[in-house]
Design a protein around this motif. Structure first.
Motif, short mmCIF file in Angstrom:
data_model
loop_
_atom_site.label_atom_id
_atom_site.label_comp_id
_atom_site.label_asym_id
_atom_site.label_seq_id
_atom_site.Cartn_x
_atom_site.Cartn_y
_atom_site.Cartn_z
N GLU A 298 1.26 -1.21 -0.29
CA GLU A 298 -0.03 0.23 0.77
C GLU A 298 1.19 1.28 0.22
N GLN A 299 2.35 1.11 0.39
CA GLN A 299 2.79 2.80 0.87
C GLN A 299 3.56 2.17 0.00
N ARG A 300 3.41 1.46 -1.20
CA ARG A 300 4.94 1.99 -2.16
C ARG A 300 4.59 2.99 -3.42
N ARG A 301 5.58 3.57 -3.95
CA ARG A 301 5.08 4.61 -4.90
C ARG A 301 5.18 4.10 -6.22
N PRO A 302 4.09 4.55 -7.69
CA PRO A 302 4.04 3.68 -8.48
C PRO A 302 6.29 3.30 -9.21
N GLY A 303 6.87 4.27 -8.90
CA GLY A 303 8.30 4.12 -9.24
C GLY A 303 8.33 2.82 -8.53
N GLU A 304 7.71 1.98 -7.96
CA GLU A 304 8.48 1.28 -6.92
C GLU A 304 7.33 -0.44 -7.34
N LEU A 305 7.04 -0.41 -7.88
CA LEU A 305 6.10 -1.45 -9.07
C LEU A 305 6.22 -1.20 -9.91
N SER A 306 5.74 -2.36 -10.15
CA SER A 306 6.48 -3.30 -11.92
C SER A 306 5.01 -2.78 -12.63
N GLY A 307 4.75 -2.56 -13.92
CA GLY A 307 4.02 -2.67 -14.46
C GLY A 307 2.17 -3.26 -14.61
N GLY A 308 3.04 -4.50 -13.93
CA GLY A 308 1.38 -4.98 -14.33
C GLY A 308 0.82 -4.83 -12.77
N GLN A 309 1.58 -4.38 -11.33
CA GLN A 309 1.16 -4.42 -10.01
C GLN A 309 0.40 -3.37 -10.44
N GLY A 310 1.07 -1.89 -11.40
CA GLY A 310 0.59 -0.40 -11.27
C GLY A 310 -0.68 -0.73 -11.93
N GLN A 311 -1.09 -1.48 -12.52
CA GLN A 311 -2.80 -1.88 -13.51
C GLN A 311 -3.34 -2.21 -12.10
N ARG A 312 -3.00 -3.34 -11.26
CA ARG A 312 -3.54 -3.59 -10.74
C ARG A 312 -4.02 -1.83 -9.88
N VAL A 313 -3.26 -0.91 -9.25
CA VAL A 313 -3.54 -0.41 -8.60
C VAL A 313 -5.15 0.31 -9.27
N ALA A 314 -4.91 0.89 -10.60
CA ALA A 314 -5.28 1.63 -11.77
C ALA A 314 -6.80 0.77 -11.57
N ILE A 315 -6.83 -0.24 -11.41
CA ILE A 315 -8.25 -1.38 -11.16
C ILE A 315 -8.85 -0.46 -10.17
N ALA A 316 -7.80 -0.62 -9.08
CA ALA A 316 -8.49 -0.15 -7.71
C ALA A 316 -9.20 0.79 -7.55
N ARG A 317 -7.84 1.77 -7.63
CA ARG A 317 -8.60 3.68 -8.06
C ARG A 317 -10.51 3.76 -8.74
N ALA A 318 -9.81 2.60 -10.21
CA ALA A 318 -11.21 2.17 -10.57
C ALA A 318 -13.01 2.53 -10.54
N LEU A 319 -12.14 1.48 -9.59
CA LEU A 319 -13.51 0.59 -8.73
C LEU A 319 -14.08 0.91 -7.67
N VAL A 320 -12.80 1.79 -6.80
CA VAL A 320 -12.90 1.99 -5.43
C VAL A 320 -14.35 3.04 -4.51
N THR A 321 -14.88 3.20 -6.14
CA THR A 321 -16.34 5.00 -5.96
C THR A 321 -17.45 3.45 -6.35
N GLU A 322 -17.16 2.88 -6.51
CA GLU A 322 -18.71 1.47 -6.67
C GLU A 322 -19.52 1.92 -8.27
N PRO A 323 -18.45 2.39 -9.01
CA PRO A 323 -19.38 2.74 -10.33
C PRO A 323 -19.97 1.77 -11.06
N GLY A 324 -20.50 2.33 -11.91
CA GLY A 324 -22.06 1.29 -13.34
C GLY A 324 -21.40 0.99 -13.73
N VAL A 325 -20.36 1.53 -13.75
CA VAL A 325 -18.95 1.25 -15.37
C VAL A 325 -18.18 1.66 -15.31
N VAL A 326 -17.19 0.48 -15.82
CA VAL A 326 -15.86 1.18 -16.06
C VAL A 326 -15.08 1.04 -17.34
N PHE A 327 -14.27 2.39 -17.77
CA PHE A 327 -13.89 2.27 -18.87
C PHE A 327 -12.82 1.74 -19.45
#
Length: 237
Positions: free
Chosen positions: A137-166
């Motif tokens: 949780e405390q790692r910055r993007p530069g300390e994450l792999s590309g796949g881990q960074g995209q997982r963070v992006a997925i978490a960001r997309a879902l954290v608001t409980e949206p109806g649609v993810v683009f």
């Protein structure tokens, strides 16, 4: 089945007269509670379609309906609020803020909406754990792999409980194996959240993870079909 997002006669034209370019030439599309891939070659209009569906840009003409609202009739400010609350986004490069740790990157939409930092980060941390990033949780993007960074992006997309993810080419910057892992997580996580998923891609391997695929050509839909869905091991089922 009722569509949750519907586009009618969408047209997007750049320029005038003989030099006019028609990025969208009359697109009708209903999106249900499903995973949907939008495919097509470069210049076919697929990214323009995603931007119109998400209220990022207003089409030249036509309508986009979301929960009874015509996005094309909303002000820029109201569309911005809608994108923050009802829609989630995953981009090719992740677009994480390099100075923030993973948990704050994932919590950012909540904090921008006025949720207090503790509540926002606790909710974000639960999504990070769900996506296999517990302890990072405390790692910055530069300390994450590309796949881990995209997982963070997925978490960001879902954290608001949206109806649609683009998702616009969400695996484009990843190697094939990591891309498959990220797509599996993206599809399963949006389904678990009860959100629809709209993925723009040129990659049939990415589209195979979605239950439906539409193909665009010259600004029009040229194909619409249900697809066999990729299993976690990459096989089709």
């Amino acid at each position: 089945m009722t569509a949750i997002l519907a586009a009618h006669d969408l047209r997007m034209t750049y320029g005038d007269g003989a030099v006019a370019a028609h990025a969208l030439a009359g697109v009708d599309l209903d999106v249900y509670a499903e995973s949907l891939a939008v495919m097509g070659p470069s210049g076919s209009g697929k990214t323009t379609l995603l931007h119109c569906l998400a209220g990022i840009v207003a089409p030249t003409s036509g309508s986009v309906s979301w929960r009874g609202q015509d996005l094309t009739q909303l002000s820029d400010a109201k569309r911005t609020v809608l994108r923050r609350t009802d829609f989630g986004f995953v981009f090719q490069s992740g677009q994480l803020l390099p100075e923030l740790p993973a948990v704050e990157n994932a919590a950012l939409p909540l904090m921008l909406a006025g949720v207090d930092r503790r509540t926002a980060t606790e909710r974000a941390a639960r999504w990070l754990a769900h996506l296999g990033l517990a302890g990072l949780e405390q790692r910055r993007p530069g300390e994450l792999s590309g796949g881990q960074g995209q997982r963070v992006a997925i978490a960001r997309a879902l954290v608001t409980e949206p109806g649609v993810v683009f998702a616009d080419e969400p695996t484009g910057a990843l190697d094939a194996t990591t891309g498959q892992e990220v797509m599996g997580l993206l599809v399963s996580a949006t389904s678990a959240a009860g959100a629809a998923l709209v993925v723009v891609t040129h990659d049939p391997g990415v589209a195979a993870w979605c239950g439906r695929a539409v193909t665009m050509g010259d600004g029009r839909l040229v194909d619409d079909r249900r697809t066999p869905v990729a299993a976690p091991d990459g096989a089709l089922r």
